[in-house]
Write a protein that holds these residues in place. Structure first.
Motif, mmCIF file in Angstrom:
data_model
loop_
_atom_site.group_PDB
_atom_site.id
_atom_site.type_symbol
_atom_site.label_atom_id
_atom_site.label_comp_id
_atom_site.label_asym_id
_atom_site.label_seq_id
_atom_site.Cartn_x
_atom_site.Cartn_y
_atom_site.Cartn_z
ATOM 1 N N MET A 109 0.822 -1.203 0.000
ATOM 2 C CA MET A 109 0.000 0.000 0.000
ATOM 3 C C MET A 109 0.861 1.260 0.000
ATOM 4 O O MET A 109 0.470 2.250 -0.584
ATOM 5 C CB MET A 109 -0.935 0.013 1.205
ATOM 6 C CG MET A 109 -1.999 -1.072 1.232
ATOM 7 S SD MET A 109 -2.978 -1.353 -0.245
ATOM 8 C CE MET A 109 -3.649 0.194 -0.673
ATOM 9 N N CYS A 110 2.027 1.200 0.664
ATOM 10 C CA CYS A 110 2.877 2.388 0.724
ATOM 11 C C CYS A 110 3.330 2.830 -0.668
ATOM 12 O O CYS A 110 3.404 4.021 -0.948
ATOM 13 C CB CYS A 110 4.094 2.148 1.605
ATOM 14 S SG CYS A 110 3.665 2.008 3.349
ATOM 15 N N ALA A 111 3.627 1.871 -1.539
ATOM 16 C CA ALA A 111 4.084 2.222 -2.885
ATOM 17 C C ALA A 111 2.982 2.921 -3.679
ATOM 18 O O ALA A 111 3.270 3.633 -4.633
ATOM 19 C CB ALA A 111 4.571 0.983 -3.621
ATOM 20 N N LEU A 112 1.755 2.746 -3.289
ATOM 21 C CA LEU A 112 0.647 3.403 -3.968
ATOM 22 C C LEU A 112 0.262 4.724 -3.310
ATOM 23 O O LEU A 112 -0.173 5.641 -3.988
ATOM 24 C CB LEU A 112 -0.585 2.483 -3.987
ATOM 25 C CG LEU A 112 -0.422 1.164 -4.743
ATOM 26 C CD1 LEU A 112 -1.649 0.294 -4.532
ATOM 27 C CD2 LEU A 112 -0.182 1.416 -6.222
ATOM 28 N N LEU A 113 0.409 4.817 -1.997
ATOM 29 C CA LEU A 113 -0.142 5.966 -1.269
ATOM 30 C C LEU A 113 0.871 6.875 -0.580
ATOM 31 O O LEU A 113 0.473 7.904 -0.038
ATOM 32 C CB LEU A 113 -1.172 5.463 -0.262
ATOM 33 C CG LEU A 113 -2.386 4.773 -0.894
ATOM 34 C CD1 LEU A 113 -3.259 4.139 0.171
ATOM 35 C CD2 LEU A 113 -3.185 5.734 -1.749
ATOM 36 N N VAL A 114 2.147 6.527 -0.573
ATOM 37 C CA VAL A 114 3.167 7.438 -0.061
ATOM 38 C C VAL A 114 3.840 8.046 -1.285
ATOM 39 O O VAL A 114 4.405 7.320 -2.108
ATOM 40 C CB VAL A 114 4.205 6.712 0.837
ATOM 41 C CG1 VAL A 114 5.308 7.671 1.256
ATOM 42 C CG2 VAL A 114 3.523 6.115 2.054
ATOM 43 N N PRO A 115 3.749 9.373 -1.445
ATOM 44 C CA PRO A 115 4.188 10.011 -2.690
ATOM 45 C C PRO A 115 5.608 9.658 -3.148
ATOM 46 O O PRO A 115 5.845 9.524 -4.337
ATOM 47 C CB PRO A 115 4.078 11.505 -2.386
ATOM 48 C CG PRO A 115 3.073 11.601 -1.300
ATOM 49 C CD PRO A 115 3.213 10.333 -0.493
ATOM 50 N N GLU A 116 6.553 9.494 -2.237
ATOM 51 C CA GLU A 116 7.950 9.263 -2.634
ATOM 52 C C GLU A 116 8.321 7.790 -2.768
ATOM 53 O O GLU A 116 9.453 7.463 -3.073
ATOM 54 C CB GLU A 116 8.909 9.915 -1.627
ATOM 55 C CG GLU A 116 8.711 11.402 -1.442
ATOM 56 C CD GLU A 116 7.672 11.759 -0.380
ATOM 57 O OE1 GLU A 116 7.464 12.970 -0.179
ATOM 58 O OE2 GLU A 116 7.072 10.870 0.230
ATOM 59 N N VAL A 117 7.381 6.883 -2.529
ATOM 60 C CA VAL A 117 7.633 5.445 -2.661
ATOM 61 C C VAL A 117 7.070 5.010 -4.010
ATOM 62 O O VAL A 117 5.987 5.428 -4.401
ATOM 63 C CB VAL A 117 6.974 4.642 -1.519
ATOM 64 C CG1 VAL A 117 7.210 3.149 -1.689
ATOM 65 C CG2 VAL A 117 7.521 5.104 -0.172
ATOM 66 N N PHE A 118 7.835 4.208 -4.726
ATOM 67 C CA PHE A 118 7.371 3.791 -6.041
ATOM 68 C C PHE A 118 7.841 2.381 -6.366
ATOM 69 O O PHE A 118 8.698 1.820 -5.696
ATOM 70 C CB PHE A 118 7.842 4.777 -7.113
ATOM 71 C CG PHE A 118 9.335 4.902 -7.207
ATOM 72 C CD1 PHE A 118 10.044 4.167 -8.143
ATOM 73 C CD2 PHE A 118 10.038 5.755 -6.368
ATOM 74 C CE1 PHE A 118 11.418 4.273 -8.230
ATOM 75 C CE2 PHE A 118 11.422 5.867 -6.450
ATOM 76 C CZ PHE A 118 12.104 5.121 -7.385
ATOM 77 N N PHE A 119 7.259 1.820 -7.403
ATOM 78 C CA PHE A 119 7.659 0.509 -7.902
ATOM 79 C C PHE A 119 8.751 0.693 -8.946
ATOM 80 O O PHE A 119 8.620 1.533 -9.836
ATOM 81 C CB PHE A 119 6.477 -0.218 -8.563
ATOM 82 C CG PHE A 119 5.385 -0.618 -7.625
ATOM 83 C CD1 PHE A 119 5.569 -1.693 -6.759
ATOM 84 C CD2 PHE A 119 4.182 0.049 -7.610
ATOM 85 C CE1 PHE A 119 4.549 -2.082 -5.895
ATOM 86 C CE2 PHE A 119 3.161 -0.332 -6.753
ATOM 87 C CZ PHE A 119 3.351 -1.399 -5.895
ATOM 88 N N ARG A 120 9.814 -0.091 -8.857
ATOM 89 C CA ARG A 120 10.846 -0.067 -9.901
ATOM 90 C C ARG A 120 10.270 -0.566 -11.217
ATOM 91 O O ARG A 120 10.656 -0.117 -12.280
ATOM 92 C CB ARG A 120 12.047 -0.910 -9.478
ATOM 93 C CG ARG A 120 12.837 -0.271 -8.359
ATOM 94 C CD ARG A 120 14.142 -1.024 -8.092
ATOM 95 N NE ARG A 120 14.741 -0.492 -6.892
ATOM 96 C CZ ARG A 120 14.906 -1.180 -5.782
ATOM 97 N NH1 ARG A 120 14.571 -2.447 -5.719
ATOM 98 N NH2 ARG A 120 15.436 -0.609 -4.716
ATOM 99 N N ASP A 121 9.358 -1.542 -11.137
ATOM 100 C CA ASP A 121 8.658 -2.063 -12.305
ATOM 101 C C ASP A 121 7.174 -1.772 -12.116
ATOM 102 O O ASP A 121 6.434 -2.575 -11.556
ATOM 103 C CB ASP A 121 8.891 -3.574 -12.445
ATOM 104 C CG ASP A 121 8.073 -4.189 -13.567
ATOM 105 O OD1 ASP A 121 7.539 -3.438 -14.425
ATOM 106 O OD2 ASP A 121 7.948 -5.422 -13.590
ATOM 107 N N PRO A 122 6.707 -0.582 -12.576
ATOM 108 C CA PRO A 122 5.319 -0.195 -12.334
ATOM 109 C C PRO A 122 4.303 -1.123 -12.994
ATOM 110 O O PRO A 122 3.217 -1.333 -12.456
ATOM 111 C CB PRO A 122 5.206 1.209 -12.912
ATOM 112 C CG PRO A 122 6.527 1.573 -13.450
ATOM 113 C CD PRO A 122 7.460 0.434 -13.268
ATOM 114 N N ASP A 123 4.643 -1.684 -14.135
ATOM 115 C CA ASP A 123 3.696 -2.565 -14.819
ATOM 116 C C ASP A 123 3.458 -3.849 -14.030
ATOM 117 O O ASP A 123 2.330 -4.310 -13.905
ATOM 118 C CB ASP A 123 4.182 -2.894 -16.231
ATOM 119 C CG ASP A 123 4.217 -1.655 -17.112
ATOM 120 O OD1 ASP A 123 3.385 -0.752 -16.897
ATOM 121 O OD2 ASP A 123 5.082 -1.589 -18.009
#
Length: 114
Positions: free
Chosen positions: A1-15
């Motif tokens: 959930m953090c990768a979706l809802l914390v602005p500075e957290v992201f997926f290296r492979d978004p797809d």
């Protein structure tokens, strides 16, 4: 959930939604104490009500049914999260149609607490 809802957290492979990267999370976000669980481990978001300084973990907020809103914007995604008191206000504003999700000031807010 953090990768979706914390602005500075992201997926290296978004797809594939794989490889969570927290390297862009500012230290101020890691120092916020979650008012729900009392821990400052991990990172937290701040209540989006401008004069409120309460912060909470996304997972703690979801567990307590706090309002956490996500909106795609021109400059990127905007996440708005609200403490328990401001969740109630947010829900009332949604009913009346008098609400708007806007980015919160990115400057450190100082002491945590309303």
């Amino acid at each position: 959930m953090c990768a979706l809802l914390v602005p500075e957290v992201f997926f290296r492979d978004p797809d594939g939604r794989d490889g969570i990267d927290c390297s862009r999370v500012p230290s101020r976000r890691r120092d916020i104490e979650c008012y729900i669980c009392g821990s400052n481990r991990g990172c937290a978001i701040e209540c989006s009500e401008p004069k409120c300084g309460l912060g909470f973990h996304v997972s703690c907020g979801l567990e307590k049914s706090l309002s956490i809103e996500y909106k795609e914007g021109r400059g990127g995604a905007i996440v708005a999260g609200f403490c328990v008191d401001h969740t109630q206000l947010w829900k009332k504003q949604q009913i009346t149609g008098k609400f708007k999700i806007v980015p919160r000031d990115r400057e450190p807010k100082g002491k945590i607490g309303c």
